[in-house]
Design a protein around this motif. Sequence first.
Motif, PDB file in Angstrom:
ATOM      1  N   UNK A   1      51.962  64.921  34.014  1.00  0.00           N
ATOM      2  CA  UNK A   1      50.615  64.363  34.009  1.00  0.00           C
ATOM      3  C   UNK A   1      50.535  63.132  34.908  1.00  0.00           C
ATOM      4  N   UNK A   2      49.670  63.149  35.923  1.00  0.00           N
ATOM      5  CA  UNK A   2      49.582  62.024  36.864  1.00  0.00           C
ATOM      6  C   UNK A   2      48.419  61.078  36.586  1.00  0.00           C
ATOM      7  N   UNK A   3      47.887  61.079  35.370  1.00  0.00           N
ATOM      8  CA  UNK A   3      46.710  60.266  35.073  1.00  0.00           C
ATOM      9  C   UNK A   3      46.877  59.580  33.722  1.00  0.00           C
ATOM     10  N   UNK A   4      45.950  58.696  33.413  1.00  0.00           N
ATOM     11  CA  UNK A   4      45.957  57.953  32.149  1.00  0.00           C
ATOM     12  C   UNK A   4      44.775  58.421  31.302  1.00  0.00           C
TER      13      UNK A   4
ATOM     14  N   UNK B   1      45.444  63.166  47.583  1.00  0.00           N
ATOM     15  CA  UNK B   1      45.923  63.861  48.761  1.00  0.00           C
ATOM     16  C   UNK B   1      47.302  64.454  48.616  1.00  0.00           C
ATOM     17  N   UNK B   2      47.952  64.196  47.473  1.00  0.00           N
ATOM     18  CA  UNK B   2      49.311  64.701  47.266  1.00  0.00           C
ATOM     19  C   UNK B   2      49.332  66.055  46.567  1.00  0.00           C
ATOM     20  N   UNK B   3      48.144  66.607  46.265  1.00  0.00           N
ATOM     21  CA  UNK B   3      48.036  67.918  45.609  1.00  0.00           C
ATOM     22  C   UNK B   3      48.775  67.953  44.264  1.00  0.00           C
ATOM     23  N   UNK B   4      48.701  66.867  43.517  1.00  0.00           N
ATOM     24  CA  UNK B   4      49.363  66.823  42.217  1.00  0.00           C
ATOM     25  C   UNK B   4      48.552  67.576  41.179  1.00  0.00           C
TER      26      UNK B   4
ATOM     27  N   UNK C   1      48.560  68.067  32.078  1.00  0.00           N
ATOM     28  CA  UNK C   1      48.272  68.913  33.235  1.00  0.00           C
ATOM     29  C   UNK C   1      49.236  70.094  33.188  1.00  0.00           C
ATOM     30  N   UNK C   2      48.734  71.239  32.778  1.00  0.00           N
ATOM     31  CA  UNK C   2      49.593  72.379  32.459  1.00  0.00           C
ATOM     32  C   UNK C   2      49.944  73.214  33.690  1.00  0.00           C
ATOM     33  N   UNK C   3      48.939  73.584  34.490  1.00  0.00           N
ATOM     34  CA  UNK C   3      49.197  74.464  35.628  1.00  0.00           C
ATOM     35  C   UNK C   3      48.019  74.441  36.581  1.00  0.00           C
TER      36      UNK C   3
END
Length: 684
Positions: free
Chosen positions: A30-33, A315-318, A52-54
């Motif tokens: 998960x890249x968020x808060x 922009x990193x497509x995370x 963030x599963x898929x």
Amino acid sequence: MRKFNRFAVLVLVLLITAAILGPITAYAETPYVTYTVNGYGQIRQTQTAYLAYATITKFGEDVTLKSPSDICIASDGHMYIADAGNARIVVGTLDGELIKTVGEGTLVNPQGVFVTDNGNIYVADRDAKKVFVFNSVGRLIEEYGRPTSPLYGDTIDFLPIKIVVNDAGIMFIVCESNTNGIVEISPTEGGTFLGYFGTNFASTDIMTIIYRAILTDAQRARMVSNIPATPTNLAIDEKGLIFTVTRGNENQTLKRLNIAGTNMIRNADNTYADTPVAVVAGNHDNVYVADQQGYIFEYNNEGELLFTFGGPSDGSQRVGLSTMVRGITIDKSDRIYVLDSDAAQVQIYEPTEFTDLLHNALYLYSKGRYTEAKEPLSQVLRMNSMFDYANKAMGRSYFQEENYKQALRYARLAKDYDGYSDAYWELRNVWLKNNIMTAIILCVLLFVAYKVVKKLDARAHILNKPRRVIRKMKKNKFFSNLCYAGYYMKKPADGAYGIAAEGRANWGTSTFLLVIFMVEYVLDKYTRGFLLKNVMEGRYDILSDVGMIVALMFALTACTYLVCTINEGEGTVKKIYTFFCYSLVPYIVLTPLAYALSHILTMNEIFISQMISILTYGWIIVLAVIGLKEVNNFTAKETVKVILLTAFTALILVLLIFIIYVLWAQVFDFVSAIVGEGVYRLGY
């Protein structure tokens, strides 16, 4: 060894081939808060609600999306996507396997898709200006164009972009640029226009009303038209209630409309998305709203924010971050599917244990199973004791069980004023039932004691000694001036004359009254009843409060004296300071009453305490104005003039203090930087 190497290479080739040919699904952390709202309406970070599963970027071996515009999951468990760029509907599994495509050769620019329980696929096609209906195998069975009813509007085009259908087959359609509301069409007779539903209201303000009243027709024509906003998207829940989201509609951004089109959500927390693009009803009497930038908002059925998570791509497509969101849907396992139009992909989020527990509690509570709801709520609070919504729900559950003490406790923790008021009402009723006779007997005894003492004093003069003590105290200058402050409160004109001409101006008494005022102000601010308390628990700024009062009194006295002197007023600094301090006596007298009432009144009665506060401040203003007039021997006209000039002078003083503060702050920063540089170089 060579055989093993050849086998390893073969396995690696097969894995790469499967990854290329199969549906592409990426997994990541998960890249968020995640955020929530506390009882004070403040955004606060909390546990991660959804992982963030898929990410699905392709269906089957080679079916990719192009500018997809809408997504839904039907009761058959399949995913339906309006693939606008390819003019088709893509049907796939929740894992990204392709099932079929629908509408190729028929659709032009599908913007919305909805699937009924019987498998019929409704497509809102903007450029075709029609709603197409396909059956479960993808065959076109019906199409609906622009309504012919004159009630629709002769000049209004039919540009459908979103659609939902209820169990009766009635279509609710959002049309681009149609400000009349949601278009409601019955399938009977080839499509019968039933009217507009859930119309938004045009917002306005008092200045706009004044301008329109005084401007000419030509000037009004050049003003920006004040028309209601068109809904952005809509959804329908299992009860047939319609949810809508509208950009720029402030507290009406999210609506939950009943059959009459009345909004059932009221939210004043300003926790709605800035650019909402999609909405979907959850499985637990909750609702999700997707923001165009990638943020996802979850609310309960009353519009109270539970979680906010997600965000824009860097922009990193995370996985978990989006570029341009166009749609949102949810499956039976509470997994959220977010459609990213620019990236042509579907982001998938799954709930954490924390969220599952909260959803379970929401479900049980909505079904009236309050005792059962307490167990998952307790687990939620063990994970995060500061999660105010769980505290609120726990308090409501205890209230339904008639455990009012616990309900009161949790309502206070959650800052749930309505729940606190309801619980306190019940506790107060119980106390009154148990103690009403004792209170009546006590009042009777006090009245009898008063009569007995009064009769004994008439015969034996038992109160003569206290009277002599009081008369002696009145001869004391300090005590006499305190009594005179009370007289000033009742008769300000005569009291002001005493200050101006009879030597009643006094620094000591006035300052004593100011100190009493400050003590009462601080106590009232931080310890008043919960329903009227305006500061956060545990937050104390007593020095700032005292400093503010002292600075305000100093500035008010100084500015008033300067203005009065210029206008030939007779008041000295001492006299002006005295009548200002004497004007605070109503606050000193009435605030204890308002303070006491704040602890025993409920929300239905709190207006009594508020009325006392209004009376108090109004009385203070009247005393100050009369004191200003009489002490300086001004006329009414001169008094108004001096008040306005004093306000202007005070404003100039505030600006001057602010400028000095900014300049000194810059000097301090400069000196600190020089000292820091010197220390660094010496240390180096």
